[in-house]
Enzyme design. Structure first.
Site, PDB file in Angstrom:
ATOM      1  N   ASP A  18       0.848  -1.315  -0.022  1.00 34.37           N
ATOM      2  CA  ASP A  18      -0.055  -0.036   0.058  1.00 34.37           C
ATOM      3  C   ASP A  18       0.869   1.328  -0.110  1.00 34.37           C
ATOM      4  O   ASP A  18       0.286   2.225   0.773  1.00 34.37           O
ATOM      5  CB  ASP A  18      -0.911   0.029   1.192  1.00 34.37           C
ATOM      6  N   ASP A  56      -4.470  -0.688  -1.870  1.00 40.64           N
ATOM      7  CA  ASP A  56      -5.865  -0.627  -1.269  1.00 40.64           C
ATOM      8  C   ASP A  56      -6.758  -0.292  -2.331  1.00 40.64           C
ATOM      9  O   ASP A  56      -6.497   0.871  -3.113  1.00 40.64           O
ATOM     10  CB  ASP A  56      -5.698   0.140  -0.197  1.00 40.64           C
ATOM     11  N   HIS A  58     -10.844   0.463  -2.947  1.00 38.06           N
ATOM     12  CA  HIS A  58     -12.175   0.549  -2.518  1.00 38.06           C
ATOM     13  C   HIS A  58     -12.896   1.232  -3.483  1.00 38.06           C
ATOM     14  O   HIS A  58     -12.587   2.216  -3.913  1.00 38.06           O
ATOM     15  CB  HIS A  58     -12.282   1.493  -1.510  1.00 38.06           C
ATOM     16  N   HIS A  62     -17.430   2.821  -0.161  1.00 34.89           N
ATOM     17  CA  HIS A  62     -17.245   1.668   0.673  1.00 34.89           C
ATOM     18  C   HIS A  62     -17.637   1.697   2.004  1.00 34.89           C
ATOM     19  O   HIS A  62     -17.612   2.798   2.846  1.00 34.89           O
ATOM     20  CB  HIS A  62     -15.723   1.539   0.791  1.00 34.89           C
ATOM     21  N   HIS A  91     -10.851   7.017   1.023  1.00 34.96           N
ATOM     22  CA  HIS A  91      -9.402   6.758   0.678  1.00 34.96           C
ATOM     23  C   HIS A  91      -9.345   5.836  -0.270  1.00 34.96           C
ATOM     24  O   HIS A  91     -10.080   4.840  -0.480  1.00 34.96           O
ATOM     25  CB  HIS A  91      -8.374   6.518   1.895  1.00 34.96           C
ATOM     26  N   LYS A 116      -6.867  -5.148  -3.411  1.00 33.80           N
ATOM     27  CA  LYS A 116      -7.668  -5.525  -1.850  1.00 33.80           C
ATOM     28  C   LYS A 116      -8.677  -4.325  -1.467  1.00 33.80           C
ATOM     29  O   LYS A 116      -8.545  -3.398  -1.535  1.00 33.80           O
ATOM     30  CB  LYS A 116      -6.776  -6.018  -0.824  1.00 33.80           C
ATOM     31  N   CYS A 161      -2.089  -2.778   7.329  1.00 36.25           N
ATOM     32  CA  CYS A 161      -2.073  -3.655   6.341  1.00 36.25           C
ATOM     33  C   CYS A 161      -0.700  -4.389   6.529  1.00 36.25           C
ATOM     34  O   CYS A 161      -0.674  -5.499   6.137  1.00 36.25           O
ATOM     35  CB  CYS A 161      -2.184  -2.880   5.180  1.00 36.25           C
TER      36      CYS A 161
HETATM   37  C1  VGL Z   1      -4.993   0.700   5.547  1.00 36.48           C
HETATM   38  C2  VGL Z   1      -6.601   1.733   6.867  1.00 36.48           C
HETATM   39  C3  VGL Z   1      -7.636   1.386   5.797  1.00 36.48           C
HETATM   40  C4  VGL Z   1      -3.379   0.170   5.336  1.00 36.48           C
HETATM   41  C5  VGL Z   1      -5.832   0.648   4.560  1.00 36.48           C
HETATM   42  O1  VGL Z   1      -2.941   0.435   4.152  1.00 36.48           O
HETATM   43  O2  VGL Z   1      -2.805   0.035   6.274  1.00 36.48           O
HETATM   44  N1  VGL Z   1      -5.381   1.483   6.886  1.00 36.48           N
HETATM   45  N2  VGL Z   1      -7.013   1.099   4.848  1.00 36.48           N
HETATM   46 ZN    ZN Z   2      -8.510   1.047   2.894  1.00 34.85          ZN
END
Ligand code: VGL
Ligand code: ZN
Length: 213
Positions: A18, A56, A58, A62, A91, A116, A161
């Site tokens: 990410d 990430d 979404h 979401h 995000h 994901k 993550c």
């Molecule tokens: C993440 C919060 C929501 C991450 C992703 O990449 O750690 N944290 N979505």
């Molecule tokens: Zn996320």
């Protein structure tokens, strides 16, 4: 600090988690110092024969977005079908500039990009399995089929993550090494210390890039 056995180019894979604009300063869910992982991740990419990235990813609206829950604010916790879920600012919306990989990340040698969090009602911190703990991303099967046995992790965020991915790697019988200098944390209410303790307890090796020799 437990020692890290030398990198085996055929059995080891680097998982860069990410490293996206929304998790970097100026982004929608900026991790403090998030962009500082870019040079560290690039140095790791140069040392591994095999690299996998995650993104990430979404859909708009979401269910993990606070904006999908009238009266709720980002960083509050709510109960979902599958248990407690932190609500986040909108995000990494699919196709947005915030969801793009950081432009400085050396992504050209990535052999797979795992996306994901695309199911509208399920969040996904782990690169292996969504937060319902039953929906797989397919990564474990991919890694096994390719003969990888050890996963080195870096990226964002250490306590979400990266940690969830490292813990799932252990659960799924991979060795896991987190390179902490190439990670940054969100650290919500002690989440970093908790994540580090859980990873240690699960046999995740917590190391620094310099430990690779
Ligand atoms: C993440 C919060 C929501 C991450 C992703 O990449 O750690 N944290 N979505
Ligand atoms: Zn996320």
């Amino acid at each position: 600090m437990p020692p890290v056995n030398p990198v085996d180019p055929q059995r080891d894979v680097l998982l860069v988690v990410d490293v996206q604009n929304d998790f970097c300063p100026g982004g929608a869910l900026a991790v403090p110092g998030g962009d500082a992982v870019v040079p560290a991740a690039n140095a790791l990419v140069a040392r591994f024969e095999h690299v996998v990235l995650t993104q990430d990813w979404h859909p708009p609206g979401h269910l993990s977005f606070a904006s999908s829950h009238p009266g709720r604010a980002p960083f509050e916790t709510v109960e979902f079908d599958y248990g407690a879920q932190t609500l986040w600012p909108d995000h990494c919306v699919q196709g947005s500039a915030g969801a793009a990989l950081h432009a400085g990340l050396d992504a050209k040698r990535a052999e797979l990009v795992v996306r994901k969090g695309f199911r509208p009602r399920i969040d996904s911190y782990s690169a292996f399995c969504e937060n319902d703990r039953v929906s797989p991303t397919g990564l474990a099967g991919y890694l096994r089929e390719r003969g990888f046995t050890r996963v080195f992790l870096c990226g964002l965020a250490t306590d979400y993550c990266v940690a969830f991915s490292a813990l799932d790697a252990r659960r799924l019988h991979f060795e896991a090494v987190v390179l902490l200098d190439a990670c940054r944390a969100i650290d919500l209410g002690g989440s970093l210390d908790q994540a580090l303790a859980s990873m240690r307890a699960a046999g995740v090796v917590l190391a620094q890039s310099a430990d690779l020799g």
